[in-house]
Design a protein around this motif. Structure first.
Motif, PDB file in Angstrom:
ATOM      1  N   ASP A 259       0.831  -1.199   0.000  1.00  0.00           N
ATOM      2  CA  ASP A 259       0.000   0.000   0.000  1.00  0.00           C
ATOM      3  C   ASP A 259       0.869   1.253   0.000  1.00  0.00           C
ATOM      4  N   LYS A 266       1.613   7.958   0.438  1.00  0.00           N
ATOM      5  CA  LYS A 266       2.018   7.999   1.848  1.00  0.00           C
ATOM      6  C   LYS A 266       3.398   8.631   1.984  1.00  0.00           C
ATOM      7  N   ASN A 309      -1.598  -1.378  -4.258  1.00  0.00           N
ATOM      8  CA  ASN A 309      -2.126  -0.015  -4.374  1.00  0.00           C
ATOM      9  C   ASN A 309      -0.968   0.891  -4.767  1.00  0.00           C
ATOM     10  N   ASP A 336      -5.785   6.385  -0.703  1.00  0.00           N
ATOM     11  CA  ASP A 336      -5.149   5.611   0.364  1.00  0.00           C
ATOM     12  C   ASP A 336      -6.183   4.861   1.210  1.00  0.00           C
ATOM     13  N   ALA A 337      -7.452   5.193   1.027  1.00  0.00           N
ATOM     14  CA  ALA A 337      -8.495   4.416   1.717  1.00  0.00           C
ATOM     15  C   ALA A 337      -8.939   3.316   0.753  1.00  0.00           C
ATOM     16  N   GLU A 338      -7.966   2.442   0.415  1.00  0.00           N
ATOM     17  CA  GLU A 338      -8.177   1.431  -0.620  1.00  0.00           C
ATOM     18  C   GLU A 338      -8.710   0.112  -0.077  1.00  0.00           C
TER      19      GLU A 338
HETATM   20 MN    MN Z   1      -4.076   2.823   2.341  1.00  0.00          MN
END
Ligand code: MN
Ligand code: BES
Ligand code: ZN
Length: 503
Positions: A259, A266, A309, A336-338
Motif C-alpha cells: 500500500d 504515503k 495499491n 489511500d483508503a483502498e
Molecule cells: Mn491505504
C-alpha cells in the motif's frame, strides 16, 4: 516444530533425555510434597528464595544430579492461568536460545491445567523460537525442533493440545506470508499459496483473475488494482468439513500486498511496513492451514481480494467515481483508503454463500492503531451475538479484540455530492467511519469486521508479523462447530437457507 504430548510425573520428566528441561512453577506448586530430583530441586529453590514464583522469574541450573537433561530452567508461573503460562514459557524459552537446545521437555506437571494453559504453552514455545528465513537464509533457523509437553494426564488436555498445535501451524503460515516483502508476496504468489493449501483435502481453491472480476462487476476492487502492473487475484477457498449445505462461516481478508497510498501517496518513513497490508489475507490463509490440521466439522469459505495499491499513469485519481459490485457508486476522495474498496466487493460476493456469519479481517485504519494500540484488535458488528462470540473467542485464545460502535451518526461524513458515498469521512473516528463504509455492503448479512491495523504486526527492533488474529478466528470457528454439533445435528440445505434468511 514437532510437539508431542505425554503424561509425565516429575520423576519421569527428569528421566527423559533431552537438551533442556523447562519447568513451570506456579505459586501453589511447592505445597505438594513430591519425590525425586526434580521435585526436591523445585522445593529447595522456592524454599531458599532463589526461585520466585512470580510470573517470569527464573533459575537456570546445569547438570543437576538425577536429571537427564543438562540444562534445567525453572520459571515462576504465578497463578498458573493461561496468560501467566504464556509469559512464563516465553521467559524460559528466552533463556534457552542456545543452538545446542534442539530437544526440549516442557513440564507443566505442577500446574492445575485449566483449559487454555496447554495451548498457551505450545504457542508461546513456537512464538519464542520462530525465525523468518525466506529472504534471509543467513538467519539461523529455529534451533528447537522437538518439544515434549509433559502434563499429569495427557488424555485430559489432548483436545486443547491439538488446538494449540494447529494454531501454531496457522500462525506460522500467516507470519511467513505477511513477513515476505511485497516482491515475494505478490497477488499471484498469494494465490499460489492458497492453491498449495488446497492439496490438503478437504480444501478447494479457486482463483479469479482480472477478466473474471470484471465480469462480476467488481468496479471498486478493479479501481484499486488499475495503478499496478501486478494483476489482481480474487482467491476463493472452501473448507468443507461440515454437512453438505450447512451454512459456512465466511472469512474475508484484505490482501493489499503493498500500500503506497496510490496518488494520495504515503510519506516515505516506515512505508516498508505497508508490505504487511495483506495481514488480513495472511490470517485467512493461516486459518485454513490450521483447519487442514484439525479438520473440524464445519464449512468455512475464505475470500481474498489481492492487489497492489500503486500510483501510476493508470491509477485512480482523487474524485474518480466507480461502481461497486453492489451497484452503489463510490467517489474515491482518497486513494489511500483502498482497503474498504477491495473489501466492499468481496463482501457483496460473500452473500452468495448464504453464510452463518461473515467476518472481514483488515489492516484497515491508522485510526484503529491510535484507538486500541497493539493489544486488542478493533471489532465491529451489527449483531450482538456474533460480536459476543468473537470477543469471547479472542479472550479465550489470548488474541483479544474490543468492540467499537456503529451508530448511524458516524456514517454522516461519507455523504457525497457525486456518488452514493465517498470512501472517506473526516479524521475523527476514522476506524469507525471505515467500518460504516463496509456496513453499506453487508445488507442484512450477519457481519463482523476486525480492524487489525495495530495487532497484525510489530514495528521497531522486533519488526515482524504476529500471525494475529489466527488464534481468535480458529477459536471462533471451533466454538461455532461445537455449537452447531449440539444445537442442530442435521442441517439440510433448505434449513440452512431458511435460517440465514431469518437471521
Ligand atoms: Mn491505504
Ligand atoms: N493500510 C492502511 C492502514 C494502516 C495505516 C495500517 C497505518 C497500519 C498502519 C490503510 O489502507 C490506510 O491507508 N488508511 C488510511 C485511511 C484514511 C486515508 C482515511 C489511514 O488510516 O490513514
Ligand atoms: Zn491499506
Amino acid at each position: 516444530m514437532d510437539f508431542e504430548l505425554k503424561s509425565l510425573s516429575a520423576e519421569q520428566a527428569a528421566a527423559l533425555t533431552a537438551d533442556a528441561l523447562l519447568v513451570l512453577v506456579p505459586e501453589a506448586a511447592h505445597a505438594a510434597a513430591a519425590q525425586g530430583a526434580l521435585a526436591s530441586l523445585v522445593d529447595q529453590a522456592v524454599a531458599s528464595g532463589d526461585l520466585e514464583t512470580a510470573v517470569g522469574k527464573s533459575l537456570s541450573c546445569y547438570r543437576v544430579a538425577g536429571i537427564q537433561s543438562a540444562r534445567v530452567v525453572l520459571v515462576g508461573a504465578g497463578d498458573g492461568s493461561p496468560v501467566a503460562v504464556r509469559k512464563a514459557v516465553a521467559a524460559g524459552m528466552g533463556l534457552l536460545k542456545q543452538p545446542g537446545v534442539k530437544k526440549l521437555v516442557l513440564w507443566l506437571g505442577g500446574i492445575s491445567l485449566e483449559p487454555g494453559c496447554v495451548s498457551a504453552a505450545v504457542q508461546a514455545c513456537a512464538e519464542a523460537s520462530y525465525v523468518y528465513t525466506t529472504t534471509k537464509p543467513s538467519a539461523k533457523a529455529r534451533a528447537v525442533a522437538q518439544v515434549v509437553v509433559g502434563v499429569p494426564q495427557a488424555k485430559a488436555v489432548q483436545v486443547a493440545f491439538d488446538a494449540g498445535v494447529a494454531t501454531v501451524a496457522g500462525v506460522e503460515f500467516a507470519k511467513e506470508w505477511a513477513n515476505r516483502p511485497a516482491n515475494h508476496a505478490t497477488p499471484s504468489l498469494l494465490a499460489d499459496a492458497a492453491r498449495k493449501l488446497a492439496r490438503k483435502s478437504p480444501i478447494k481453491t479457486e482463483v479469479l483473475g482480472p477478466k473474471d472480476v470484471e465480469a462480476l462487476g467488481m468496479g471498486a476492487f478493479m479501481a484499486v488494482a488499475q495503478g499496478s502492473v501486478e494483476p489482481l487475484r480474487f482467491i476463493v477457498m472452501r473448507y468443507n468439513g461440515g454437512e453438505k449445505g450447512s451454512a459456512p462461516v465466511v472469512l474475508v481478508g484484505k490482501g493489499i500486498t503493498f500500500d503506497t497510498g496510490g496518488i494520495s501517496i504515503k510519506p516515505a518513513a516506515e512505508m516498508d511496513e505497508m508490505k504487511f497490508d495483506m495481514g488480513g489475507a495472511a490470517s485467512v490463509l493461516g486459518t485454513f492451514a490450521a483447519l487442514a490440521h484439525l479438520q473440524p466439522s464445519i464449512n468455512v469459505v475464505g475470500l481474498i481480494p489481492a492487489c497492489e495499491n500503486m500510483p501510476d499513469g493508470q491509477a485512480i485519481k482523487p474524485g474518480d467515481v466507480v461502481t461497486s459490485m453492489s451497484g452503489q457508486t463510490i467517489e474515491i476522495l482518497n486513494t489511500d483508503a483502498e482497503g474498504r474498496l477491495i473489501l466492499c466487493d468481496a463482501l457483496t460476493y460473500a452473500a452468495r454463500f448464504k453464510p452463518r456469519s461473515v467476518i472481514d479481517i483488515a489492516t484497515l485504519t491508522g485510526a484503529c492503531v491510535i484507538a486500541l494500540g497493539g493489544v486488542r484488535s478493533g471489532l465491529f458488528s451489527t449483531r450482538d451475538d456474533l460480536a459476543a462470540a468473537l470477543q469471547q473467542a479472542g479472550d479465550r485464545a489470548l488474541d483479544p479484540c474490543w468492540r467499537l460502535p456503529l451508530d448511524e451518526e458516524y456514517g454522516e461524513g461519507l455523504k457525497s455530492n457525486f456518488a452514493d458515498m465517498g470512501n472517506v469521512a473526516g479524521r475523527p473516528g476514522g476506524a469507525i467511519t471505515a467500518a460504516k463504509f463496509l456496513q453499506k455492503f453487508t445488507a442484512d448479512l450477519p457481519w463482523a469486521h476486525l480492524d487489525i491495523a495495530g495487532t497484525a504486526w510489530k514495528g521497531g527492533m522486533a519488526k515482524g508479523s504476529t500471525g494475529r488474529p489466527v488464534p481468535l478466528l480458529l477459536q471462533y470457528i471451533l466454538e461455532e462447530a461445537a455449537r452447531s454439533a449440539t444445537a442442530e445435528p442435521v442441517v439440510t440445505p433448505k434449513a440452512a437457507a431458511r435460517r440465514t434468511r431469518k437471521a
